[in-house]
Design a protein around this motif. Sequence first.
Motif, PDB file in Angstrom:
ATOM      1  N   GLY A  99      61.023  30.487  44.899  1.00 52.17           N
ATOM      2  CA  GLY A  99      60.052  30.341  43.651  1.00 52.17           C
ATOM      3  C   GLY A  99      60.730  29.496  42.532  1.00 52.17           C
ATOM      4  O   GLY A  99      59.643  28.775  41.975  1.00 52.17           O
ATOM      5  N   PHE A 100      61.828  29.289  42.466  1.00 52.06           N
ATOM      6  CA  PHE A 100      62.264  28.067  41.370  1.00 52.06           C
ATOM      7  C   PHE A 100      63.517  27.486  42.088  1.00 52.06           C
ATOM      8  O   PHE A 100      64.084  28.117  43.061  1.00 52.06           O
ATOM      9  CB  PHE A 100      62.806  28.889  40.268  1.00 52.06           C
ATOM     10  N   SER A 101      63.698  26.283  41.637  1.00 51.98           N
ATOM     11  CA  SER A 101      64.828  25.653  42.218  1.00 51.98           C
ATOM     12  C   SER A 101      65.600  25.013  41.034  1.00 51.98           C
ATOM     13  O   SER A 101      65.007  24.557  40.029  1.00 51.98           O
ATOM     14  CB  SER A 101      64.236  24.427  43.221  1.00 51.98           C
ATOM     15  N   TYR A 102      66.844  24.603  41.302  1.00 52.01           N
ATOM     16  CA  TYR A 102      67.856  24.022  40.309  1.00 52.01           C
ATOM     17  C   TYR A 102      67.659  22.635  40.601  1.00 52.01           C
ATOM     18  O   TYR A 102      67.220  22.024  41.581  1.00 52.01           O
ATOM     19  CB  TYR A 102      69.258  24.563  40.260  1.00 52.01           C
ATOM     20  N   GLU A 103      67.683  21.880  39.295  1.00 56.12           N
ATOM     21  CA  GLU A 103      67.570  20.479  39.300  1.00 56.12           C
ATOM     22  C   GLU A 103      68.739  20.021  38.421  1.00 56.12           C
ATOM     23  O   GLU A 103      69.044  20.450  37.225  1.00 56.12           O
ATOM     24  CB  GLU A 103      66.283  19.784  38.668  1.00 56.12           C
ATOM     25  N   MET A 104      69.698  18.928  38.997  1.00 56.13           N
ATOM     26  CA  MET A 104      70.708  18.517  38.104  1.00 56.13           C
ATOM     27  C   MET A 104      70.823  17.009  38.180  1.00 56.13           C
ATOM     28  O   MET A 104      70.695  16.512  39.288  1.00 56.13           O
ATOM     29  CB  MET A 104      72.118  18.914  38.468  1.00 56.13           C
ATOM     30  N   TYR A 105      70.911  16.376  37.016  1.00 56.61           N
ATOM     31  CA  TYR A 105      71.044  14.772  37.250  1.00 56.61           C
ATOM     32  C   TYR A 105      71.624  14.388  35.846  1.00 56.61           C
ATOM     33  O   TYR A 105      71.601  15.149  34.601  1.00 56.61           O
ATOM     34  CB  TYR A 105      69.629  14.280  37.480  1.00 56.61           C
ATOM     35  N   PHE A 106      71.923  13.016  35.908  1.00 56.51           N
ATOM     36  CA  PHE A 106      72.495  12.458  34.504  1.00 56.51           C
ATOM     37  C   PHE A 106      71.312  11.771  33.792  1.00 56.51           C
ATOM     38  O   PHE A 106      70.259  11.358  34.362  1.00 56.51           O
ATOM     39  CB  PHE A 106      73.503  11.429  34.983  1.00 56.51           C
ATOM     40  N   ASP A 107      71.284  12.005  32.548  1.00 58.39           N
ATOM     41  CA  ASP A 107      70.313  11.615  31.602  1.00 58.39           C
ATOM     42  C   ASP A 107      70.631  11.059  30.494  1.00 58.39           C
ATOM     43  O   ASP A 107      71.816  11.827  29.681  1.00 58.39           O
ATOM     44  CB  ASP A 107      69.399  12.822  31.255  1.00 58.39           C
ATOM     45  N   GLN A 118      66.665  37.447  40.656  1.00 54.38           N
ATOM     46  CA  GLN A 118      66.758  38.649  41.292  1.00 54.38           C
ATOM     47  C   GLN A 118      66.885  38.301  43.123  1.00 54.38           C
ATOM     48  O   GLN A 118      67.126  39.473  43.429  1.00 54.38           O
ATOM     49  CB  GLN A 118      65.369  39.118  40.971  1.00 54.38           C
ATOM     50  N   ARG A 119      66.525  37.173  43.454  1.00 48.06           N
ATOM     51  CA  ARG A 119      66.738  36.832  44.633  1.00 48.06           C
ATOM     52  C   ARG A 119      66.823  35.725  44.869  1.00 48.06           C
ATOM     53  O   ARG A 119      66.492  34.812  44.091  1.00 48.06           O
ATOM     54  CB  ARG A 119      65.361  37.282  45.474  1.00 48.06           C
ATOM     55  N   THR A 120      67.813  35.231  45.815  1.00 49.55           N
ATOM     56  CA  THR A 120      68.066  33.998  46.159  1.00 49.55           C
ATOM     57  C   THR A 120      68.066  33.661  47.551  1.00 49.55           C
ATOM     58  O   THR A 120      67.944  34.489  48.378  1.00 49.55           O
ATOM     59  CB  THR A 120      69.555  33.354  45.784  1.00 49.55           C
ATOM     60  N   CYS A 121      67.938  32.168  48.033  1.00 43.71           N
ATOM     61  CA  CYS A 121      67.929  31.898  49.445  1.00 43.71           C
ATOM     62  C   CYS A 121      68.996  31.626  49.913  1.00 43.71           C
ATOM     63  O   CYS A 121      69.872  31.651  49.195  1.00 43.71           O
ATOM     64  CB  CYS A 121      66.736  30.668  49.515  1.00 43.71           C
ATOM     65  N   GLY A 122      68.865  31.583  51.274  1.00 44.07           N
ATOM     66  CA  GLY A 122      70.243  31.198  52.123  1.00 44.07           C
ATOM     67  C   GLY A 122      70.970  30.082  51.698  1.00 44.07           C
ATOM     68  O   GLY A 122      72.249  29.845  51.694  1.00 44.07           O
ATOM     69  N   CYS A 123      70.210  29.012  51.018  1.00 49.51           N
ATOM     70  CA  CYS A 123      70.819  27.689  50.586  1.00 49.51           C
ATOM     71  C   CYS A 123      71.663  27.664  49.409  1.00 49.51           C
ATOM     72  O   CYS A 123      72.285  26.869  49.103  1.00 49.51           O
ATOM     73  CB  CYS A 123      69.824  26.543  50.850  1.00 49.51           C
ATOM     74  N   GLY A 124      71.256  28.728  48.358  1.00 54.79           N
ATOM     75  CA  GLY A 124      71.744  29.058  47.226  1.00 54.79           C
ATOM     76  C   GLY A 124      71.045  27.813  46.209  1.00 54.79           C
ATOM     77  O   GLY A 124      71.478  27.897  45.007  1.00 54.79           O
ATOM     78  N   GLN A 125      69.958  27.090  46.421  1.00 51.46           N
ATOM     79  CA  GLN A 125      69.416  26.207  45.684  1.00 51.46           C
ATOM     80  C   GLN A 125      68.236  26.550  44.888  1.00 51.46           C
ATOM     81  O   GLN A 125      67.579  25.907  44.271  1.00 51.46           O
ATOM     82  CB  GLN A 125      69.070  24.991  46.444  1.00 51.46           C
ATOM     83  N   SER A 126      67.606  27.837  45.467  1.00 45.13           N
ATOM     84  CA  SER A 126      66.230  28.407  44.798  1.00 45.13           C
ATOM     85  C   SER A 126      66.614  29.835  44.509  1.00 45.13           C
ATOM     86  O   SER A 126      67.399  30.651  45.272  1.00 45.13           O
ATOM     87  CB  SER A 126      65.096  28.099  45.767  1.00 45.13           C
ATOM     88  N   PHE A 127      65.831  30.381  43.619  1.00 43.42           N
ATOM     89  CA  PHE A 127      65.763  31.927  43.284  1.00 43.42           C
ATOM     90  C   PHE A 127      64.561  32.247  42.956  1.00 43.42           C
ATOM     91  O   PHE A 127      63.614  31.435  42.629  1.00 43.42           O
ATOM     92  CB  PHE A 127      66.914  31.932  42.030  1.00 43.42           C
ATOM     93  N   SER A 128      64.440  33.505  42.617  1.00 41.14           N
ATOM     94  CA  SER A 128      63.240  34.041  41.876  1.00 41.14           C
ATOM     95  C   SER A 128      63.743  35.153  40.665  1.00 41.14           C
ATOM     96  O   SER A 128      64.693  35.676  41.030  1.00 41.14           O
ATOM     97  CB  SER A 128      62.286  34.812  42.941  1.00 41.14           C
TER      98      SER A 128
END
Length: 108
Positions: A39-47, A98-108
């Motif tokens: 449902g959601f994913s994390y994004e990280m970058y330099f800005d 509340q829930r994460t996927c196996g890769c750890g990069q997305s959640f809901s």
Amino acid sequence: MITLTDSATSKVEALVRQEQADDEELALRVAVRPGGCSGFSYEMYFDADVGAEDREVLFGEVKVVVDSSSAALLEGAVLDYKDGLTDAGFSITNPNAQRTCGCGQSFS
């Protein structure tokens, strides 16, 4: 807002030194975007562009910025960095997930 462990702070400091030009100040931007398998994913970058509505926090020499819509979803989250044989890289532990996927990069 999100916090960084000492390990993550040290790694981000080193990466910023490699990426940053002499006349710019880079911040680590952490964001939550729709998408990913949960449902959601994390994004990280330099800005280098920090907006007026961004929330900022310092960890040592590292400036972390989060946009206002991501801030609520990252409240209480912890960014860590590990450098091991089986567990390497950045990871986010988020009490709002509340829930994460196996890769750890997305959640809901």
